[in-house]
Design an enzyme around this catalytic site. Structure first.
Site, mmCIF file in Angstrom:
data_model
loop_
_atom_site.group_PDB
_atom_site.id
_atom_site.type_symbol
_atom_site.label_atom_id
_atom_site.label_comp_id
_atom_site.label_asym_id
_atom_site.label_seq_id
_atom_site.Cartn_x
_atom_site.Cartn_y
_atom_site.Cartn_z
ATOM 1 N N CYS A 79 0.840 -1.189 0.000
ATOM 2 C CA CYS A 79 0.000 0.000 0.000
ATOM 3 C C CYS A 79 0.880 1.247 0.000
ATOM 4 O O CYS A 79 1.884 1.318 0.716
ATOM 5 C CB CYS A 79 -0.959 -0.034 1.185
ATOM 6 S SG CYS A 79 -0.709 1.207 2.431
ATOM 7 N N GLU A 80 0.523 2.201 -0.843
ATOM 8 C CA GLU A 80 1.389 3.372 -1.010
ATOM 9 C C GLU A 80 1.240 4.376 0.120
ATOM 10 O O GLU A 80 2.012 5.313 0.216
ATOM 11 C CB GLU A 80 1.125 4.039 -2.364
ATOM 12 C CG GLU A 80 -0.232 4.693 -2.510
ATOM 13 C CD GLU A 80 -0.459 5.217 -3.921
ATOM 14 O OE1 GLU A 80 0.192 4.707 -4.846
ATOM 15 O OE2 GLU A 80 -1.291 6.117 -4.082
ATOM 16 N N HIS A 81 0.227 4.194 0.965
ATOM 17 C CA HIS A 81 0.050 5.140 2.071
ATOM 18 C C HIS A 81 0.882 4.772 3.292
ATOM 19 O O HIS A 81 1.270 5.643 4.063
ATOM 20 C CB HIS A 81 -1.425 5.216 2.474
ATOM 21 C CG HIS A 81 -2.304 5.650 1.342
ATOM 22 N ND1 HIS A 81 -3.490 5.034 1.027
ATOM 23 C CD2 HIS A 81 -2.132 6.625 0.429
ATOM 24 C CE1 HIS A 81 -4.021 5.621 -0.032
ATOM 25 N NE2 HIS A 81 -3.217 6.583 -0.415
ATOM 26 N N HIS A 82 1.115 3.477 3.493
ATOM 27 C CA HIS A 82 1.830 3.046 4.694
ATOM 28 C C HIS A 82 3.033 2.150 4.391
ATOM 29 O O HIS A 82 3.745 1.750 5.312
ATOM 30 C CB HIS A 82 0.872 2.288 5.619
ATOM 31 C CG HIS A 82 -0.342 3.067 6.005
ATOM 32 N ND1 HIS A 82 -1.533 3.001 5.305
ATOM 33 C CD2 HIS A 82 -0.536 3.963 6.997
ATOM 34 C CE1 HIS A 82 -2.411 3.815 5.864
ATOM 35 N NE2 HIS A 82 -1.838 4.408 6.886
ATOM 36 N N GLN A 121 -5.371 -0.541 -4.053
ATOM 37 C CA GLN A 121 -6.049 -1.682 -4.677
ATOM 38 C C GLN A 121 -6.923 -1.252 -5.858
ATOM 39 O O GLN A 121 -6.992 -1.920 -6.879
ATOM 40 C CB GLN A 121 -6.895 -2.409 -3.624
ATOM 41 C CG GLN A 121 -7.559 -3.676 -4.152
ATOM 42 C CD GLN A 121 -8.345 -4.404 -3.086
ATOM 43 O OE1 GLN A 121 -8.019 -4.331 -1.901
ATOM 44 N NE2 GLN A 121 -9.395 -5.108 -3.490
ATOM 45 N N HIS A 149 -5.541 -5.976 3.850
ATOM 46 C CA HIS A 149 -4.579 -4.876 3.949
ATOM 47 C C HIS A 149 -4.001 -4.843 5.359
ATOM 48 O O HIS A 149 -4.744 -4.669 6.327
ATOM 49 C CB HIS A 149 -5.272 -3.535 3.649
ATOM 50 C CG HIS A 149 -5.683 -3.387 2.218
ATOM 51 N ND1 HIS A 149 -5.094 -2.474 1.382
ATOM 52 C CD2 HIS A 149 -6.599 -4.049 1.480
ATOM 53 C CE1 HIS A 149 -5.644 -2.572 0.167
ATOM 54 N NE2 HIS A 149 -6.562 -3.520 0.213
ATOM 55 N N CYS A 151 -2.379 -2.530 6.663
ATOM 56 C CA CYS A 151 -2.542 -1.216 7.309
ATOM 57 C C CYS A 151 -3.929 -1.074 7.930
ATOM 58 O O CYS A 151 -4.143 -0.210 8.777
ATOM 59 C CB CYS A 151 -2.271 -0.087 6.317
ATOM 60 S SG CYS A 151 -3.396 -0.015 4.935
HETATM 61 ZN ZN LIG Z 1 -2.346 1.637 3.812
#
Ligand SMILES: [Zn+2]
Length: 189
Positions: A79-82, A121, A149, A151
């Site tokens: 995941c690109e956020h975490h 995703q 996920h 995260c």
């Molecule tokens: Zn994430």
């Protein structure tokens, strides 16, 4: 591929993170960690610097095949956020246009290509459909992904086992309700 100079950058950054969380980067157990993480990132993010998916061959078939469906293709992405993993299963279906098909083993390769980068995703679902469209110009494409996920599960709202489902339809799967229903029937457990 991530080049040697960039791998060194990752190593320096990981060492700084270890220091910042209060660890001793020289502690025996984690001395090699920055190098290991750099090597791992080079693998799990290998698509970022790859030009485009070209590991395939398109070949013609005689009869008109209706729907080609590959079910339950496993994938692992980040995941690109975490920068935490998300992983699960992908279903990919297409209706050949001009009787062109792609080697079946290449679809899991395409999924892998789309997975190996910082991702969300939703975008990964669309990417797979768009890449297949670019390669094959099919009459229609359907892609669905069900994933867990990390995260969502190990931090934040902490909901273990939650599945996130996404889907994307192009061409005949969008227009033909029967076709879409068939895809859903064959991919729903
Ligand atoms: Zn994430």
């Amino acid at each position: 591929m991530i080049d040697t100079k960039s791998q060194e950058k990752i190593q320096i950054a990981v060492k700084m993170i270890l220091e910042a969380i209060g660890e001793d980067p020289e502690r025996e157990g984690i001395q090699e960690t920055p190098a290991r993480v750099a090597k791992m990132y080079s693998e799990v993010f290998s698509s970022v610097t790859a030009p485009e998916f070209d590991n395939y061959k398109v070949f013609p078939v005689d009869e008109t095949t209706e729907m080609v469906l590959l079910k339950d293709i496993p994938f692992y992405s980040m995941c690109e956020h975490h920068l935490l993993p998300f992983y699960g299963m992908v279903n990919v279906a297409y209706v050949p246009g001009d009787n062109n098909v792609i080697g079946l083993s290449k679809i899991p390769r395409l999924v892998e290509y789309c997975a190996k980068r910082p991702n969300v995703q939703e975008r990964m679902t669309v990417n797979i459909a768009q890449e297949l469209t670019r390669i094959l110009a099919p009459k229609g494409v359907a892609v669905s992904i069900a994933a867990r996920h990390m995260c969502v599960e190990m931090r934040g709202i902490q909901k273990p086992g939650v599945m996130t489902e996404t889907s994307y339809y192009l061409g005949s799967f969008k227009e033909d309700k029967e076709l879409k229903r068939e895809f859903l029937q064959r991919t729903t457990k």
